[in-house]
Scaffold this motif. Structure first.
Motif, PDB file in Angstrom:
ATOM      1  N   LEU A   1       4.189   7.134   1.381  1.00 44.65           N
ATOM      2  CA  LEU A   1       3.465   6.790   2.610  1.00 44.65           C
ATOM      3  C   LEU A   1       1.967   6.995   2.443  1.00 44.65           C
ATOM      4  N   ALA A   2       1.566   8.147   1.906  1.00 48.64           N
ATOM      5  CA  ALA A   2       0.142   8.444   1.783  1.00 48.64           C
ATOM      6  C   ALA A   2      -0.545   7.493   0.807  1.00 48.64           C
ATOM      7  N   ALA A   3       0.062   7.285  -0.358  1.00 51.13           N
ATOM      8  CA  ALA A   3      -0.570   6.446  -1.378  1.00 51.13           C
ATOM      9  C   ALA A   3      -0.646   4.994  -0.931  1.00 51.13           C
ATOM     10  N   CYS A   4       0.439   4.471  -0.381  1.00 48.38           N
ATOM     11  CA  CYS A   4       0.449   3.055   0.018  1.00 48.38           C
ATOM     12  C   CYS A   4      -0.443   2.796   1.224  1.00 48.38           C
ATOM     13  N   ALA A   5      -0.495   3.734   2.168  1.00 46.12           N
ATOM     14  CA  ALA A   5      -1.341   3.531   3.346  1.00 46.12           C
ATOM     15  C   ALA A   5      -2.803   3.403   2.932  1.00 46.12           C
ATOM     16  N   GLY A   6      -3.296   4.337   2.132  1.00 48.87           N
ATOM     17  CA  GLY A   6      -4.686   4.248   1.696  1.00 48.87           C
ATOM     18  C   GLY A   6      -4.942   3.036   0.824  1.00 48.87           C
ATOM     19  N   PHE A   7      -4.025   2.743  -0.074  1.00 48.88           N
ATOM     20  CA  PHE A   7      -4.199   1.622  -0.999  1.00 48.88           C
ATOM     21  C   PHE A   7      -4.276   0.299  -0.249  1.00 48.88           C
ATOM     22  N   TYR A   8      -3.370   0.049   0.678  1.00 48.79           N
ATOM     23  CA  TYR A   8      -3.331  -1.229   1.381  1.00 48.79           C
ATOM     24  C   TYR A   8      -4.497  -1.386   2.347  1.00 48.79           C
ATOM     25  N   VAL A   9      -4.880  -0.314   3.034  1.00 47.75           N
ATOM     26  CA  VAL A   9      -6.000  -0.423   3.969  1.00 47.75           C
ATOM     27  C   VAL A   9      -7.288  -0.749   3.230  1.00 47.75           C
ATOM     28  N   PHE A  10      -7.566  -0.032   2.164  1.00 47.87           N
ATOM     29  CA  PHE A  10      -8.811  -0.292   1.431  1.00 47.87           C
ATOM     30  C   PHE A  10      -8.784  -1.644   0.727  1.00 47.87           C
ATOM     31  N   LEU A  11      -7.630  -2.054   0.200  1.00 48.03           N
ATOM     32  CA  LEU A  11      -7.578  -3.278  -0.592  1.00 48.03           C
ATOM     33  C   LEU A  11      -7.512  -4.525   0.276  1.00 48.03           C
ATOM     34  N   TYR A  12      -6.618  -4.526   1.277  1.00 49.67           N
ATOM     35  CA  TYR A  12      -6.368  -5.755   2.027  1.00 49.67           C
ATOM     36  C   TYR A  12      -7.102  -5.802   3.368  1.00 49.67           C
ATOM     37  N   VAL A  13      -7.495  -4.683   3.925  1.00 48.02           N
ATOM     38  CA  VAL A  13      -8.212  -4.690   5.199  1.00 48.02           C
ATOM     39  C   VAL A  13      -9.713  -4.590   4.976  1.00 48.02           C
ATOM     40  N   LEU A  14     -10.147  -3.643   4.135  1.00 47.92           N
ATOM     41  CA  LEU A  14     -11.579  -3.413   3.924  1.00 47.92           C
ATOM     42  C   LEU A  14     -12.116  -4.084   2.665  1.00 47.92           C
ATOM     43  N   ASP A  15     -11.260  -4.639   1.846  1.00 48.11           N
ATOM     44  CA  ASP A  15     -11.662  -5.318   0.616  1.00 48.11           C
ATOM     45  C   ASP A  15     -12.510  -4.401  -0.264  1.00 48.11           C
ATOM     46  N   ARG A  16     -11.992  -3.198  -0.516  1.00 51.18           N
ATOM     47  CA  ARG A  16     -12.665  -2.218  -1.371  1.00 51.18           C
ATOM     48  C   ARG A  16     -11.692  -1.795  -2.482  1.00 51.18           C
ATOM     49  N   PRO A  17     -11.616  -2.595  -3.553  1.00 46.37           N
ATOM     50  CA  PRO A  17     -10.635  -2.274  -4.606  1.00 46.37           C
ATOM     51  C   PRO A  17     -10.904  -0.935  -5.291  1.00 46.37           C
ATOM     52  N   VAL A  18     -12.172  -0.533  -5.438  1.00 43.95           N
ATOM     53  CA  VAL A  18     -12.463   0.751  -6.072  1.00 43.95           C
ATOM     54  C   VAL A  18     -11.922   1.889  -5.211  1.00 43.95           C
ATOM     55  N   SER A  19     -12.206   1.853  -3.920  1.00 40.01           N
ATOM     56  CA  SER A  19     -11.688   2.885  -3.019  1.00 40.01           C
ATOM     57  C   SER A  19     -10.165   2.860  -2.980  1.00 40.01           C
ATOM     58  N   ALA A  20      -9.581   1.669  -3.040  1.00 38.98           N
ATOM     59  CA  ALA A  20      -8.116   1.570  -3.038  1.00 38.98           C
ATOM     60  C   ALA A  20      -7.531   2.260  -4.265  1.00 38.98           C
ATOM     61  N   THR A  21      -8.159   2.060  -5.414  1.00 39.97           N
ATOM     62  CA  THR A  21      -7.673   2.706  -6.644  1.00 39.97           C
ATOM     63  C   THR A  21      -7.703   4.224  -6.509  1.00 39.97           C
ATOM     64  N   TYR A  22      -8.809   4.749  -5.996  1.00 33.21           N
ATOM     65  CA  TYR A  22      -8.944   6.203  -5.906  1.00 33.21           C
ATOM     66  C   TYR A  22      -8.052   6.783  -4.808  1.00 33.21           C
ATOM     67  N   ALA A  23      -7.845   6.040  -3.728  1.00 32.69           N
ATOM     68  CA  ALA A  23      -6.929   6.517  -2.696  1.00 32.69           C
ATOM     69  C   ALA A  23      -5.510   6.622  -3.245  1.00 32.69           C
ATOM     70  N   LEU A  24      -5.101   5.631  -4.028  1.00 33.82           N
ATOM     71  CA  LEU A  24      -3.763   5.639  -4.613  1.00 33.82           C
ATOM     72  C   LEU A  24      -3.596   6.808  -5.587  1.00 33.82           C
ATOM     73  N   PHE A  25      -4.539   6.932  -6.534  1.00 26.46           N
ATOM     74  CA  PHE A  25      -4.368   7.946  -7.577  1.00 26.46           C
ATOM     75  C   PHE A  25      -4.641   9.358  -7.064  1.00 26.46           C
ATOM     76  N   ALA A  26      -5.469   9.518  -6.042  1.00 28.77           N
ATOM     77  CA  ALA A  26      -5.683  10.854  -5.485  1.00 28.77           C
ATOM     78  C   ALA A  26      -4.400  11.378  -4.865  1.00 28.77           C
ATOM     79  N   ALA A  27      -3.708  10.531  -4.106  1.00 30.97           N
ATOM     80  CA  ALA A  27      -2.446  10.964  -3.495  1.00 30.97           C
ATOM     81  C   ALA A  27      -1.383  11.208  -4.556  1.00 30.97           C
ATOM     82  N   VAL A  28      -1.295  10.313  -5.534  1.00 35.28           N
ATOM     83  CA  VAL A  28      -0.277  10.471  -6.577  1.00 35.28           C
ATOM     84  C   VAL A  28      -0.558  11.713  -7.433  1.00 35.28           C
ATOM     85  N   SER A  29      -1.837  11.959  -7.724  1.00 41.04           N
ATOM     86  CA  SER A  29      -2.166  13.076  -8.621  1.00 41.04           C
ATOM     87  C   SER A  29      -1.796  14.415  -8.001  1.00 41.04           C
TER      88      SER A  29
END
Length: 771
Positions: free
Chosen positions: A54-82
């Motif tokens: 939930l945490a990784a996908c929520a941040g990843f999808y919001v930054f990538l598909y809503v805000l169009d920020r692929p760099v932030s999406a990458t870090y949101a995904l890996f921060a939660a996973v790490s």
């Protein structure tokens, strides 16, 4: 992973109602109920998989598909996973959330440092060497810092690769903070874990049991009935760290954690003293002073239990402690005429001391520095020190090659720096995957690393083949990847921890392929790069595992235990000499006055005990080659605790009483006998194995029978004599336990030490006391 110990019917309230709900299959109802409230490892893993997905996908999808920020999406995904999947922070979801909040500033600093050090390969490598060591060495601070360290390592690794884009730092930090905050919310509020008994709860139960034991000892026949004695033993065993879930162990360096661990040791000591309290002489009734002392100990134990259960101390807690101090002083002033009564009096004074220590330690555990004790600075040396000072004491105590925490930090930092060097010099595609492989696959022994790498490479190869097929079929269309990522992550983070590293690597390869395919156009070659990176990282991890302490804690635990037993032998000699007036140790050879050392008034035993316990804790988690029955390391650690606590009691009881030549000589001879036994046991435990030299008798090895004697209970001597003899008897039992575990035949230790023993106590002859 172990299997669940709870069924759905046992762990869920209202499970029957769910099972009977119309249209819901019973199996699905049971699985849902187990997911919500199961206490087994499978249920806990499933809940964590849901949260991290939930945490990784929520941040990843919001930054990538809503805000169009692929760099932030990458870090949101890996921060939660790490911090959820790569890290292994013990405890419940809310406990992990609290730890993640504490490391959030550290995560931001690491992302910032990694971003600016990516300008050159050598700066990134130097940063990896230093940061990798510091984060890994923080494991000396307890299981929670140790669990968070791998995730924090990844948050430096991710930005330390080209391109050098300091202008993108804001997006990176925004993504990392968002991913971590979402993870905190998920850990705290999504599928909350059922509450388990805490260490404080266990200590409160032990204090309540001690009060019940004290109450029983005030009534004829003035001995514990068998059921209550067994209950006391069980309550004491429940406080052993090995019997406590890792997330509940008070292993941190702070005042509260140290005081709570002190509380557990004091509770175990009090229960043991009550269980072994000698009865009055045959046909006699205990004196009123002794009964009053037991009554005061009971009141103090009940007040401590209430303090640990309910929070801040009530007024009766202070009055109970003052009453116990008064009654103890009254009892100490009396000198019973019969030796048997003196022996019982010495045991009662030990009960009172244990109850007083229990109350003070519990007060510190609850109120911290607001409960600073007025006396005994050595025993509670940590109470008045700042948190930074206590961290320094903990880390400086492990800052050397004999600490397993130091060894592990050196091993992992060298491996990560080597991987970063290879990735930078060879321009390895997606080189951070090689470093991630080093981080997740390197173990503390070369044997374990080799087995882990073999399974990981097999899993990665299969996962790469599957990922390559998915990427080839789906092409550049992002919708299939967006749909597949959440269920794939859920399966990966559940199946991986349950089924092992091979499954984890295979499924994680699919996850990263599907995630990266949404960030940029990707071909099937991404799966090939993933396998290549994992292969490179595995080879580096194997090489460093072979070069840096390849046997892990296997050898170190032997050296650490041998050092502990040698320090214990010196402590026994020091304490037993203190019983004799005029024979106290010199200032430069005894204990620092007033607890001047970092560990209080007996720094050698305390320090070596800390190192031995950390080595043994790692040893338990390592896969060892089966070679028949091995050394009983835990028995040696128990003996170290008995030396530490008993020496303090003996030194506190040495009040300068008039000399009693026969008793003084007896204690010194018995102490020298026990000290020599610890020296020989240390030689047996030491590494490397080989020829052993027998410890020479100390200066107090007089020509008197050194071992336990039946006449000790009837010798006309002051109470301190019986305090010392009771302690030496318990150490004799420890030596016998270590010898039985080793099953060693040894000759007599030295002339003048004939090894006489009372009934039921092994002698120092063949199959005797020396381990």
């Amino acid at each position: 992973m172990g299997r669940d110990t709870d069924t759905g019917a046992d762990t869920v309230d209202g499970g029957g109602e769910d099972a009977g709900a119309p249209g819901r299959p019973p199996a699905l109802a049971r699985a849902t109920a187990e997911l919500r409230a199961g206490t087994g490892p499978t249920a806990a893993t499933a809940r964590r998989a849901v949260r991290v997905t939930l945490a990784a996908c929520a941040g990843f999808y919001v930054f990538l598909y809503v805000l169009d920020r692929p760099v932030s999406a990458t870090y949101a995904l890996f921060a939660a996973v790490s911090l959820a999947a790569l890290s292994r922070i013990p405890g419940t979801g809310r406990q992990r959330a609290a730890q993640i909040v504490r490391v959030l500033p550290v995560a931001c600093v690491l992302v910032t440092i990694g971003t600016f050090l990516a300008v050159r390969t050598w700066t990134a490598v130097a940063g990896m060497l230093v940061i990798g060591f510091c984060l890994a060495f923080a494991s000396a601070g307890g299981p929670r810092p140790a669990g968070a360290a791998p995730g924090l390592q990844l948050l430096y690794i991710l930005p330390c690769f080209p391109p050098y884009l300091p202008g993108a730092l804001g997006e990176r930090l925004a993504g990392a903070v968002a991913g971590i905050v979402l993870l905190v919310l998920a850990e705290a509020y999504v599928l909350p874990d059922p509450r388990l008994p805490t260490y404080r709860d266990r200590a409160a139960d032990a204090a309540t049991t001690a009060a019940r034991c004290a109450a029983a000892l005030r009534e004829p026949p003035y001995a514990l009935p068998a059921p209550l004695a067994e209950l006391a033993r069980t309550a004491g065993e429940a406080l052993r760290p090995s019997h406590v879930p890792e997330g509940e162990r008070p292993a941190g360096p702070g005042v509260h954690e140290r005081a709570l661990a002190h509380t557990g040791l004091a509770a175990r000591t009090l229960l043991a003293r009550l269980k072994d309290l000698p009865g009055p002489l045959a046909g006699a009734r205990p004196g009123p002073t002794g009964l009053a002392l037991i009554r005061s100990a009971e009141r103090a134990a009940r007040a401590t239990a209430a303090l640990l259960s309910d929070g801040p101390p009530a007024d009766d807690a202070g009055s109970a402690a003052r009453g116990l101090l008064h009654d103890r002083a009254e009892s100490a002033r009396l000198l019973p005429s019969a030796p048997g009564d003196r022996r019982r009096q010495a045991a009662l004074l030990e009960v009172a001391d244990a109850a007083l220590v229990l109350g003070t330690a519990a007060d510190l555990a609850v109120r911290g520095r607001d409960a600073l004790p007025e006396g005994d600075p050595g025993r509670f040396w940590y109470a008045g020190k700042s948190t930074l000072r206590l961290w320094w004491v903990r880390l400086s105590g492990h800052a050397g090659p004999r600490s397993v925490h130091f060894q592990n930090a050196v091993r992992i930092s060298l491996a990560l720096a080597a991987a970063r060097t290879v990735a930078g010099l060879d321009s390895l595609p997606h080189g951070f995957w090689a470093m991630l492989a080093v981080l997740s696959l390197t173990r503390t022994t070369a044997v374990q690393t080799r087995a882990t790498v073999r399974a990981a490479l097999t899993g990665t190869c299969l996962g790469a083949l599957a990922a390559g097929g998915v990427l080839a079929l789906a092409g550049e269309a992002s919708l299939p990847y967006a749909i597949a990522l959440p269920p794939l992550m859920l399966v990966a983070f559940f199946v991986g921890p349950v089924r092992g590293v091979g499954w984890a690597q295979a499924l994680f390869t699919l996850v990263v392929a599907v995630a990266f395919a949404q960030l940029a156009p990707t071909t099937w070659q991404l799966a090939e790069y993933r396998f290549l990176d994992v292969l490179v990282g595995s080879v580096i991890g194997l090489a460093c595992g072979l070069l840096a302490w390849p046997r892990g804690a296997h050898d170190e635990v032997g050296r650490a235990v041998a050092r502990l037993l040698r320090a214990a032998a010196a402590e026994v000699t020091t304490a037993t000499r203190a019983v004799t007036p005029g024979l106290l140790p010199p200032a430069d050879g005894g204990h620092p006055a007033g607890g001047a050392g970092p560990y209080g008034d007996d720094p050698d035993v305390q320090h070596t005990l800390v190192l031995a316990e950390s080595a043994y804790a790692q040893y338990q988690g390592e896969t060892q080659r089966p070679a028949g029955p091995g050394p009983d390391w835990q028995s040696a650690l128990m003996a170290g605790h008995h030396v530490l606590w008993g020496a303090r009691r003996v030194l506190a009881a040495a009040d300068g009483s008039p000399p009693a030549p026969r008793a003084d000589a007896r204690v010194r001879a018995y102490g020298a006998w026990v000290a020599e036994g610890f020296g020989l046991a240390a030689a047996r435990f030491d590494v490397p194995k080989g020829a052993r030299t027998r410890a020479a008798p100390g200066p107090d090895a007089v020509a008197v029978a050194g071992g336990p004697q039946a006449s000790d209970a009837t010798l006309d001597a002051p109470p301190v004599f019986f305090t010392a003899v009771a302690w030496l008897d318990s150490l004799t039992a420890d030596l016998a336990r270590m010898a039985a575990a080793h099953a060693v035949e040894t000759p007599l230790p030295a002339a003048g030490h004939p090894g006489t023993a009372r009934s039921g106590t092994p002698s120092r002859g063949r199959g005797g006391l020396v381990g």
